[in-house]
Scaffold this active site. Structure first.
Site, mmCIF file in Angstrom:
data_model
loop_
_atom_site.group_PDB
_atom_site.id
_atom_site.type_symbol
_atom_site.label_atom_id
_atom_site.label_comp_id
_atom_site.label_asym_id
_atom_site.label_seq_id
_atom_site.Cartn_x
_atom_site.Cartn_y
_atom_site.Cartn_z
ATOM 1 C CD GLU A 262 14.220 33.816 -4.640
ATOM 2 O OE1 GLU A 262 13.706 33.765 -3.508
ATOM 3 O OE2 GLU A 262 14.149 34.801 -5.373
ATOM 4 C CB CYS A 301 11.259 28.222 0.084
ATOM 5 S SG CYS A 301 10.304 28.639 -1.379
HETATM 6 P P1 NAP Z 1 20.837 22.479 -1.362
HETATM 7 O O1 NAP Z 1 21.372 21.274 -0.710
HETATM 8 O O2 NAP Z 1 21.491 23.775 -1.096
HETATM 9 O O3 NAP Z 1 20.801 22.141 -2.920
HETATM 10 C C1 NAP Z 1 20.299 23.054 -3.847
HETATM 11 C C2 NAP Z 1 20.951 22.809 -5.184
HETATM 12 O O4 NAP Z 1 22.339 23.143 -5.132
HETATM 13 C C3 NAP Z 1 20.892 21.370 -5.657
HETATM 14 O O5 NAP Z 1 20.688 21.355 -7.056
HETATM 15 C C4 NAP Z 1 22.273 20.852 -5.316
HETATM 16 O O6 NAP Z 1 22.668 19.752 -6.109
HETATM 17 C C5 NAP Z 1 23.110 22.059 -5.626
HETATM 18 N N1 NAP Z 1 24.428 22.093 -4.986
HETATM 19 C C6 NAP Z 1 24.849 21.425 -3.883
HETATM 20 N N2 NAP Z 1 26.127 21.751 -3.610
HETATM 21 C C7 NAP Z 1 26.525 22.626 -4.562
HETATM 22 C C8 NAP Z 1 27.737 23.315 -4.838
HETATM 23 N N3 NAP Z 1 28.807 23.182 -4.050
HETATM 24 N N4 NAP Z 1 27.794 24.137 -5.909
HETATM 25 C C9 NAP Z 1 26.720 24.307 -6.702
HETATM 26 N N5 NAP Z 1 25.541 23.677 -6.500
HETATM 27 C C10 NAP Z 1 25.446 22.858 -5.439
HETATM 28 O O7 NAP Z 1 19.295 22.721 -0.992
HETATM 29 P P2 NAP Z 1 18.137 21.641 -0.976
HETATM 30 O O8 NAP Z 1 18.322 20.854 0.265
HETATM 31 O O9 NAP Z 1 18.006 20.973 -2.283
HETATM 32 O O10 NAP Z 1 16.847 22.574 -0.846
HETATM 33 C C11 NAP Z 1 16.192 22.841 0.348
HETATM 34 C C12 NAP Z 1 16.391 24.283 0.738
HETATM 35 O O11 NAP Z 1 16.029 25.129 -0.346
HETATM 36 C C13 NAP Z 1 15.521 24.706 1.876
HETATM 37 O O12 NAP Z 1 16.309 25.353 2.828
HETATM 38 C C14 NAP Z 1 14.534 25.688 1.265
HETATM 39 O O13 NAP Z 1 14.113 26.716 2.130
HETATM 40 C C15 NAP Z 1 15.272 26.231 0.113
HETATM 41 N N6 NAP Z 1 14.340 26.654 -0.919
HETATM 42 C C16 NAP Z 1 14.173 27.966 -1.171
HETATM 43 C C17 NAP Z 1 13.291 28.369 -2.154
HETATM 44 C C18 NAP Z 1 13.087 29.808 -2.474
HETATM 45 O O14 NAP Z 1 12.493 30.094 -3.513
HETATM 46 N N7 NAP Z 1 13.524 30.716 -1.661
HETATM 47 C C19 NAP Z 1 12.582 27.426 -2.885
HETATM 48 C C20 NAP Z 1 12.779 26.090 -2.592
HETATM 49 C C21 NAP Z 1 13.671 25.710 -1.609
HETATM 50 P P3 NAP Z 1 22.522 18.245 -5.545
HETATM 51 O O15 NAP Z 1 21.075 18.012 -5.334
HETATM 52 O O16 NAP Z 1 23.075 17.423 -6.638
HETATM 53 O O17 NAP Z 1 23.301 18.201 -4.282
#
Ligand code: NAP
Length: 528
Positions: A262, A301
């Protein structure tokens, strides 16, 4: 994220016991006051042991229960979470900087989703497998037939979650996983991991789930994907950039670990071409756009990012949305006059401001709430951004407006000249979670649904007759599908019992009718 040693260190729950990381960890902050809250760390944890314990002990215990028993267990979890709601609201105010109604979207939204699956699962009764469709004859003779069955996978479900929904993000995934009989390991986003950790702690403390059924690992994601084996699944929510890393990890690319993504999305709102500035459809669009921009400070999102109106209504829509946004007081969620709290962190604050500047290379500012200032919050410290409505009269020429998701209270208004152009412009989002349509004309709504369904996980039509009962453009309801094609990640979640599919394996059992009768006695027809 820096570390501040004096703040309490939250333990992880893995291999059936609480374990503290051996490193200094990352500090979680109050995004309004800037004060440190708690630390998270998982340095030195034996991940292999934890995943094996969940897979073996948790999985076996869950599979020994029927769907009905697991549904009843979810119902008990709901009661535990409800009993601790006040603590969750307190954590949300401090760690997410959200006003009460925005905390509710996450906290009560999560509990509601869990309760929904408790009720849906009860109807599956004492079965241990799901019967998918009718038997199909393999030849002229009805003796030898095929029955498709769904059995829970014998692995773990790893959830890597985003910062904006520490409660709902856990339970919307855990409810169908646990109902399916698959143990869960959740890795919340670091910035807001506290609420997830606390909810897991309350459920563990209540002793409702078998050992190994629910684990939480806070802090670094390093090494988690390496643990995944062929029957495990991973469900990721977050940015498109991290999604690329998940998809290309050998667990997914080589070991065929099932993967749901997602990611981000440029969701649209569309006003009927026949609308006028005093029509109900116009008013409904204005109200919904303003609401969607400001709920959770636009950190959803599913939030509306692009607003399409007939060209003749561009100026009227800009004025009406701006007037609505002007009522949104921004600042410290502890002050009762505040309608919109903070972004999740100062990092996101800078990211959103940079994103607005990027969008401004192709758009003008139609409304900016910054001039009103913040209530009870220091602009040099708080991660508060006022709502900003941008616009361009020429959306066909725009590129970044259809490409860049600014994860804050920001949307762009765009006029269209014909119905077919509206469809084209909406599709330039390259696949989104949701599009909403505002119209009094059932035929137009049906056309919009037919045009947009293939590129959107959800089409949400708002007409005056459903104005009071409609559930909201951005609200993800457990009975409806959540996910979207293309840049939205290509995933599917929820959708009632459809969600169980991700945690089950389908197999075609080819056997005699008598043997299939014996098999059917252990199953229940799967009618999502
Ligand atoms: P993110 O930076 O991609 O982080 C998401 C998760 O991935 C966090 O738990 C993060 O851990 C982890 N992560 C980071 N690097 C990783 C790696 N190399 N390997 C595995 N996991 C890793 O996203 P975010 O900034 O938290 O979230 C915002 C984004 O999420 C927005 O773009 C939003 O649109 C999207 N979103 C989508 C939905 C949906 O249902 N479609 C829902 C909510 C949000 P850390 O926090 O420890 O870095």
């Amino acid at each position: 994220m820096s570390h501040i040693p004096d703040t309490p260190l939250l333990p992880n729950f893995l291999a059936g016991r609480w374990q503290k990381g051996q490193g200094q960890g990352s500090t979680l902050f109050d995004p309004v006051l800037g004060t440190p809250l708690v630390r998270v760390d998982n340095t030195g944890l034996d991940l292999a042991e934890g995943f094996a314990f969940a897979r073996n002990s948790g999985g076996a215990a869950l599979r020994a229960m029927s769907y009905g028993q697991r549904a009843a267990m979810l119902g008990e979890v709901v009661k535990v979470l409800q009993a601790h709601r006040d603590a969750y609201y307190d954590i949300a105010t401090r760690n997410s900087g959200t006003v009460t109604k925005d905390s509710a979207v996450d906290i009560d939204g999560g509990i509601f989703t869990l309760g929904f699956y408790a009720k849906q699962g009860a109807a599956l009764g004492e079965a241990s497998c799901l019967l998918d469709g009718e038997r199909i004859r393999m030849g002229k003779d009805p003796l030898f037939q095929t029955q498709h069955v769904l059995k829970p996978t014998r692995g773990v479900a790893l959830f890597i979650n985003a910062f904006n929904f520490p409660s709902w993000g856990l339970w919307e995934k855990a409810a169908p996983a646990l109902l399916s009989g698959v143990p869960v390991i959740v890795k919340p986003a670091t910035a807001t991991a506290w609420l997830t950790q606390r909810m897991v702690a309350d459920v563990v403390e209540a002793g409702l789930l078998p050992a190994g059924a629910l684990s939480v690992i806070c802090g670094s994601s390093a090494g988690l994907m390496d643990q995944l084996q062929p029957f495990d699944v991973v469900s990721f929510t977050g940015s498109a950039e991290t999604a690329r890393l998940i998809r290309s990890h050998p667990a997914v690319a080589q070991r065929s670990v099932r993967c749901n993504i997602e990611a981000d999305s440029l969701n649209s709102a569309l006003l009927d071409p026949a609308a006028t500035s005093d029509s109900e459809a116009f008013k409904l669009l204005v109200a919904e756009v303003a609401r969607e921009m400001t709920v959770k400070s636009g950190q959803k999102c599913t939030a509306i990012r692009r607003v399409f109106v007939p060209r003749a209504l561009y100026a009227a829509a800009a004025a009406a949305i701006g007037a609505r946004l002007a009522k949104t007081t921004v600042g410290n969620p502890r002050n009762e006059s505040v309608r919109m709290g903070a972004l999740v962190s100062r990092e996101q604050f800078h990211g959103v401001l940079a994103g607005i500047e990027h969008l401004k290379t192709e758009a003008e500012v139609l409304y900016d709430g910054a001039a009103a200032g913040l209530v009870d919050a220091d602009p040099a410290v708080a991660a508060c951004v006022a709502p900003v409505l941008l616009g361009t009269p020429d959306p066909v020429k725009a590129n970044v407006l259809h490409e860049i998701e600014v994860f804050g209270p920001v949307a762009t208004l765009m006029p269209y000249d014909s119905e077919s152009q509206a469809w084209e412009l909406i599709r330039r989002g390259e696949g989104s979670l949701v599009a909403s349509v505002y119209s009094e004309d059932a035929a137009f709504i049906a056309r919009a649904a037919a045009e947009l369904a293939d590129s959107h996980g959800r089409v949400h039509a708002i007409s005056p007759d459903v104005a009071a009962s409609q559930t909201g453009h951005g609200n993800v309801m457990p009975m409806s599908l959540h996910g979207g094609p293309g840049r939205a990640g290509g995933g599917e979640e929820l959708g009632g019992l459809r969600a169980l599919g991700f945690y089950h394996r389908r197999s075609a059992v080819q056997a005699s009718s008598v043997a299939l009768d014996a098999l059917a006695a252990t199953g229940v027809p799967f009618k999502p």
